[in-house]
Design an enzyme around this catalytic site. Structure first.
Site, mmCIF file in Angstrom:
data_model
loop_
_atom_site.group_PDB
_atom_site.id
_atom_site.type_symbol
_atom_site.label_atom_id
_atom_site.label_comp_id
_atom_site.label_asym_id
_atom_site.label_seq_id
_atom_site.Cartn_x
_atom_site.Cartn_y
_atom_site.Cartn_z
ATOM 1 N N ASP A 30 0.841 -1.190 0.000
ATOM 2 C CA ASP A 30 0.000 0.000 0.000
ATOM 3 C C ASP A 30 0.880 1.245 0.000
ATOM 4 O O ASP A 30 1.903 1.309 0.672
ATOM 5 C CB ASP A 30 -0.920 -0.006 1.235
ATOM 6 C CG ASP A 30 -2.062 0.977 1.107
ATOM 7 O OD1 ASP A 30 -3.214 0.540 0.962
ATOM 8 O OD2 ASP A 30 -1.794 2.209 1.140
ATOM 9 N N ASN A 85 -12.804 -3.070 2.622
ATOM 10 C CA ASN A 85 -13.676 -1.905 2.757
ATOM 11 C C ASN A 85 -14.675 -1.912 1.603
ATOM 12 O O ASN A 85 -14.289 -2.089 0.443
ATOM 13 C CB ASN A 85 -12.846 -0.616 2.733
ATOM 14 C CG ASN A 85 -11.970 -0.469 3.959
ATOM 15 O OD1 ASN A 85 -12.381 -0.834 5.051
ATOM 16 N ND2 ASN A 85 -10.765 0.042 3.784
ATOM 17 N N VAL A 94 -10.823 3.135 -3.626
ATOM 18 C CA VAL A 94 -10.449 2.603 -4.943
ATOM 19 C C VAL A 94 -11.488 1.555 -5.334
ATOM 20 O O VAL A 94 -11.676 0.564 -4.620
ATOM 21 C CB VAL A 94 -9.034 2.007 -4.939
ATOM 22 C CG1 VAL A 94 -8.711 1.405 -6.300
ATOM 23 C CG2 VAL A 94 -8.001 3.067 -4.555
ATOM 24 N N HIS A 98 -10.358 -5.156 -3.493
ATOM 25 C CA HIS A 98 -9.039 -5.396 -2.902
ATOM 26 C C HIS A 98 -9.183 -5.811 -1.450
ATOM 27 O O HIS A 98 -10.085 -5.366 -0.749
ATOM 28 C CB HIS A 98 -8.138 -4.165 -3.020
ATOM 29 C CG HIS A 98 -8.739 -2.905 -2.463
ATOM 30 N ND1 HIS A 98 -9.656 -2.145 -3.170
ATOM 31 C CD2 HIS A 98 -8.576 -2.281 -1.278
ATOM 32 C CE1 HIS A 98 -10.014 -1.096 -2.450
ATOM 33 N NE2 HIS A 98 -9.389 -1.154 -1.291
ATOM 34 N N HIS A 100 -7.100 -5.760 2.093
ATOM 35 C CA HIS A 100 -5.941 -5.256 2.824
ATOM 36 C C HIS A 100 -5.397 -6.378 3.699
ATOM 37 O O HIS A 100 -6.153 -7.016 4.435
ATOM 38 C CB HIS A 100 -6.338 -4.105 3.751
ATOM 39 C CG HIS A 100 -6.827 -2.872 3.063
ATOM 40 N ND1 HIS A 100 -6.059 -1.740 2.920
ATOM 41 C CD2 HIS A 100 -8.018 -2.591 2.482
ATOM 42 C CE1 HIS A 100 -6.765 -0.811 2.284
ATOM 43 N NE2 HIS A 100 -7.957 -1.290 2.015
HETATM 44 P P1 5GP Z 1 -9.628 1.531 0.346
HETATM 45 O O1 5GP Z 1 -9.701 2.733 1.235
HETATM 46 O O2 5GP Z 1 -10.310 1.748 -0.992
HETATM 47 O O3 5GP Z 1 -10.050 0.274 1.016
HETATM 48 O O4 5GP Z 1 -8.085 1.313 0.081
HETATM 49 C C1 5GP Z 1 -7.397 1.801 -1.016
HETATM 50 C C2 5GP Z 1 -5.941 1.739 -0.672
HETATM 51 O O5 5GP Z 1 -5.210 1.916 -1.854
HETATM 52 C C3 5GP Z 1 -5.484 2.837 0.300
HETATM 53 O O6 5GP Z 1 -4.970 2.247 1.464
HETATM 54 C C4 5GP Z 1 -4.439 3.609 -0.499
HETATM 55 O O7 5GP Z 1 -3.344 3.988 0.305
HETATM 56 C C5 5GP Z 1 -4.035 2.626 -1.566
HETATM 57 N N1 5GP Z 1 -3.623 3.224 -2.821
HETATM 58 C C6 5GP Z 1 -4.289 4.191 -3.514
HETATM 59 N N2 5GP Z 1 -3.640 4.481 -4.656
HETATM 60 C C7 5GP Z 1 -2.553 3.681 -4.677
HETATM 61 C C8 5GP Z 1 -1.486 3.527 -5.616
HETATM 62 O O8 5GP Z 1 -1.415 4.176 -6.655
HETATM 63 N N3 5GP Z 1 -0.531 2.615 -5.309
HETATM 64 C C9 5GP Z 1 -0.580 1.856 -4.162
HETATM 65 N N4 5GP Z 1 0.428 0.987 -3.967
HETATM 66 N N5 5GP Z 1 -1.571 1.980 -3.258
HETATM 67 C C10 5GP Z 1 -2.535 2.882 -3.514
#
Ligand code: 5GP
Ligand code: ZN
Length: 115
Positions: A30, A85, A94, A98, A100
């Site tokens: 992440d 999430n 995003v 996915h 985590h």
């Molecule tokens: P969400 O909040 O949608 O469950 O998690 C999305 C995760 O994607 C976040 O923890 C954020 O830090 C990570 N993230 C967003 N854009 C990028 C990216 O371009 N590269 C990487 N490696 N992680 C990303």
């Protein structure tokens, strides 16, 4: 999807710290880690989230990948947490399914973003 950042990571267009991959799944670090080990496990195929008619075999591939990713990142024995999430209240930012994987330290509520 050409405008999905995780699709672009999965197909190699955007670089990411990939720690494990196979023909169905990619796991990468992440960008903003919430734990010493914070990896995102995604299917190569695009699904917006849990509500996107995800085939059971995709879930199977994600779940099967988790212990292998944990092993690859050194947290298999110390333990880890998986989080998905879903939607605005969970803070999904995003829209590509996915999981985590968080580990590397004893976890408290504070290591998980709740809002
Ligand atoms: P969400 O909040 O949608 O469950 O998690 C999305 C995760 O994607 C976040 O923890 C954020 O830090 C990570 N993230 C967003 N854009 C990028 C990216 O371009 N590269 C990487 N490696 N992680 C990303
Ligand atoms: Zn995508």
């Amino acid at each position: 999807m050409s405008d999905c950042i995780f699709c672009l990571i999965a197909n190699g267009t955007i670089p990411a710290g990939i720690v494990w991959q196979d023909e169905r799944v990619v796991a990468f670090r992440d960008l903003h880690p919430q734990a010493p080990v914070h990896v995102l496990i995604i299917p190569r195929a695009h699904y917006s989230g849990l509500d996107d008619d995800v085939p059971a075999e995709v879930y199977a591939a994600l779940c099967a990948a988790a212990p292998l990713v944990a092993r690859a990142t050194g947290v298999a024995d110390s333990g880890y947490r998986l989080i998905v999430n879903t939607g605005p209240d969970a803070g999904q930012t995003v829209m590509h399914l996915h999981v985590h994987l968080l580990g590397g330290a004893a976890m408290s509520e504070g290591m998980v973003r709740l809002a």
